[in-house]
Design a protein around this motif. Structure first.
Motif, PDB file in Angstrom:
ATOM      1  N   ILE A 288      31.123  -1.927  27.833  1.00  0.00           N
ATOM      2  CA  ILE A 288      31.993  -2.543  27.286  1.00  0.00           C
ATOM      3  C   ILE A 288      31.824  -2.779  25.784  1.00  0.00           C
ATOM      4  O   ILE A 288      32.729  -2.623  24.868  1.00  0.00           O
ATOM      5  CB  ILE A 288      32.375  -3.990  27.806  1.00  0.00           C
ATOM      6  N   TYR A 289      30.737  -3.102  25.214  1.00  0.00           N
ATOM      7  CA  TYR A 289      30.266  -3.168  23.918  1.00  0.00           C
ATOM      8  C   TYR A 289      30.353  -1.980  23.228  1.00  0.00           C
ATOM      9  O   TYR A 289      30.839  -1.867  22.139  1.00  0.00           O
ATOM     10  CB  TYR A 289      28.641  -3.588  23.852  1.00  0.00           C
ATOM     11  N   GLY A 290      30.103  -0.776  24.013  1.00  0.00           N
ATOM     12  CA  GLY A 290      30.439   0.501  23.341  1.00  0.00           C
ATOM     13  C   GLY A 290      31.490   0.748  23.133  1.00  0.00           C
ATOM     14  O   GLY A 290      32.433   1.348  22.090  1.00  0.00           O
TER      15      GLY A 290
ATOM     16  N   TYR B 124      34.204  -1.667  23.148  1.00  0.00           N
ATOM     17  CA  TYR B 124      34.869  -2.585  22.352  1.00  0.00           C
ATOM     18  C   TYR B 124      34.003  -3.216  21.373  1.00  0.00           C
ATOM     19  O   TYR B 124      33.592  -4.287  22.137  1.00  0.00           O
ATOM     20  CB  TYR B 124      35.985  -3.289  23.264  1.00  0.00           C
ATOM     21  N   PRO B 125      33.423  -2.866  20.247  1.00  0.00           N
ATOM     22  CA  PRO B 125      32.259  -3.410  19.731  1.00  0.00           C
ATOM     23  C   PRO B 125      32.591  -4.943  19.305  1.00  0.00           C
ATOM     24  O   PRO B 125      33.871  -5.245  18.997  1.00  0.00           O
ATOM     25  CB  PRO B 125      32.145  -2.742  18.583  1.00  0.00           C
ATOM     26  N   HIS B 126      31.876  -5.930  19.430  1.00  0.00           N
ATOM     27  CA  HIS B 126      32.246  -7.302  19.563  1.00  0.00           C
ATOM     28  C   HIS B 126      31.098  -8.113  19.174  1.00  0.00           C
ATOM     29  O   HIS B 126      29.752  -7.696  19.314  1.00  0.00           O
ATOM     30  CB  HIS B 126      33.035  -7.729  20.619  1.00  0.00           C
ATOM     31  N   ASN B 127      31.251  -9.352  18.407  1.00  0.00           N
ATOM     32  CA  ASN B 127      30.255 -10.052  18.188  1.00  0.00           C
ATOM     33  C   ASN B 127      29.842 -11.190  19.118  1.00  0.00           C
ATOM     34  O   ASN B 127      28.729 -11.771  19.335  1.00  0.00           O
ATOM     35  CB  ASN B 127      30.264 -10.798  16.737  1.00  0.00           C
TER      36      ASN B 127
ATOM     37  N   ASP C 262      27.623  -9.218  29.472  1.00  0.00           N
ATOM     38  CA  ASP C 262      26.785  -8.549  28.656  1.00  0.00           C
ATOM     39  C   ASP C 262      26.699  -6.794  28.768  1.00  0.00           C
ATOM     40  O   ASP C 262      25.640  -6.288  28.383  1.00  0.00           O
ATOM     41  CB  ASP C 262      25.242  -8.825  28.401  1.00  0.00           C
ATOM     42  N   SER C 263      27.902  -6.133  29.427  1.00  0.00           N
ATOM     43  CA  SER C 263      27.965  -4.819  29.742  1.00  0.00           C
ATOM     44  C   SER C 263      27.922  -3.889  28.531  1.00  0.00           C
ATOM     45  O   SER C 263      28.569  -4.216  27.378  1.00  0.00           O
ATOM     46  CB  SER C 263      29.063  -4.387  30.330  1.00  0.00           C
ATOM     47  N   ARG C 264      26.768  -3.030  28.376  1.00  0.00           N
ATOM     48  CA  ARG C 264      26.612  -2.232  27.473  1.00  0.00           C
ATOM     49  C   ARG C 264      27.745  -1.037  27.013  1.00  0.00           C
ATOM     50  O   ARG C 264      28.189  -0.633  25.903  1.00  0.00           O
ATOM     51  CB  ARG C 264      25.503  -1.366  27.242  1.00  0.00           C
TER      52      ARG C 264
ATOM     53  N   ARG D   9      30.706 -12.924  23.290  1.00  0.00           N
ATOM     54  CA  ARG D   9      31.141 -12.538  24.710  1.00  0.00           C
ATOM     55  C   ARG D   9      32.725 -12.938  24.682  1.00  0.00           C
ATOM     56  O   ARG D   9      33.421 -13.372  24.113  1.00  0.00           O
ATOM     57  CB  ARG D   9      30.499 -13.261  25.832  1.00  0.00           C
TER      58      ARG D   9
ATOM     59  N   ASN E  39      31.147  -5.573  12.274  1.00  0.00           N
ATOM     60  CA  ASN E  39      30.140  -5.218  13.353  1.00  0.00           C
ATOM     61  C   ASN E  39      29.112  -4.070  12.911  1.00  0.00           C
ATOM     62  O   ASN E  39      29.709  -2.828  12.772  1.00  0.00           O
ATOM     63  CB  ASN E  39      30.681  -4.880  14.675  1.00  0.00           C
TER      64      ASN E  39
END
Length: 256
Positions: free
Chosen positions: A136-138, A140-143, A132-134, A145, A65
């Motif tokens: 959660i993305y921050g 647990y970075p992921h490509n 699409d929570s930012r 959903r 990522n």
């Protein structure tokens, strides 16, 4: 024309027809038959998957990522077809150990899921998050959903890229034979697939290596590479139990 001449002419035409068929077959690009074979295999894999009511699987997943690798995740994945329910637990030996997530289409709708974290963050209990929570993305970075980590999505993802490369006439397939080393103890038919040389051409990856379990025609091993030749995504389905008996309470998250 005499009868003997008619027979001779017919025989000559037959020989010419057979020769023409042979020439056309020889002129077919060498890997086109492999492209067709792989397309058929993917179709068979989709049909097999549609027939599965439940499964329990373990996946080794590596994602890059923004050029960074967060490590190889070891994920327990449980699936129920109707209604669609998913359960994930990140296992010992990889990032996010102990994290649990659950998706139930009737409970969560199309845009949310439940998660139960570990450590201090786990003290707040089960939380509902947008897919699409930012935040959660921050954390647990992921490509993909969270509800796209199921095997059905991964299968369709591989097929979509395959079909896109076919449509753009950029695909080349090499049959590398059988391997039992990609996933120890499992015999896989391995294909090395050149997808595209053009990073702006609309094909997501430049190359993929796919290992097919010929008992189910499903890919159990996939490596995809970016246009600099670097690994972008790898997943291995190291354990797979189709139509497994499930405890429905597994989809309701709780501390262990």
């Amino acid at each position: 024309m005499t009868k003997s001449k008619m027979v001779a002419t017919s025989a000559t035409l037959l020989v010419l027809f057979i020769a023409l068929v042979f020439i056309v077959q020889e002129a077919l690009p060498q890997d086109q038959s492999l492209v067709n074979k792989l397309s058929q295999t993917y179709g068979n894999g989709q049909a097999y998957f549609r027939g599965i009511k439940t499964y329990r699987a373990q996946i080794l997943l590596t994602e890059y990522n923004d050029g960074k690798c967060k490590g190889t995740e070891r994920v327990l994945c449980i699936y129920n077809q109707q209604p669609l329910r998913l359960y994930f637990k990140w296992m010992h030996g990889g990032p996010y150990e102990g994290l649990q997530a659950s998706y139930d289409i009737n409970r969560d709708g199309p845009e949310h899921f439940l998660a139960l974290e570990t450590g201090i963050r786990g003290l707040i209990g089960v939380q509902s998050w947008h897919l699409d929570s930012r935040i959660i993305y921050g954390l647990y970075p992921h490509n993909f959903r969270i509800n796209e980590y199921c095997l059905g999505f991964l299968l369709n993802h591989v097929i979509s890229i395959h079909n896109n490369a076919i449509a753009k006439n950029t695909i080349q397939v090499q049959d590398k034979g059988y391997s039992t080393s990609l996933i120890p103890g499992l015999k896989l038919r391995v294909y090395d697939i050149k997808l595209s040389d053009d990073p702006s051409g609309g094909v997501l990856y430049s190359r993929s290596v796919v290992g097919i379990d010929e008992r189910t025609d499903m890919p159990r091993f996939v490596e995809s590479y970016d246009f600099n030749g670097k690994l972008q995504l790898s997943y291995k389905i190291i354990a797979f139990e189709p139509n497994a008996t499930l405890d429905p309470s597994i989809f309701e998250l709780k501390k262990e």
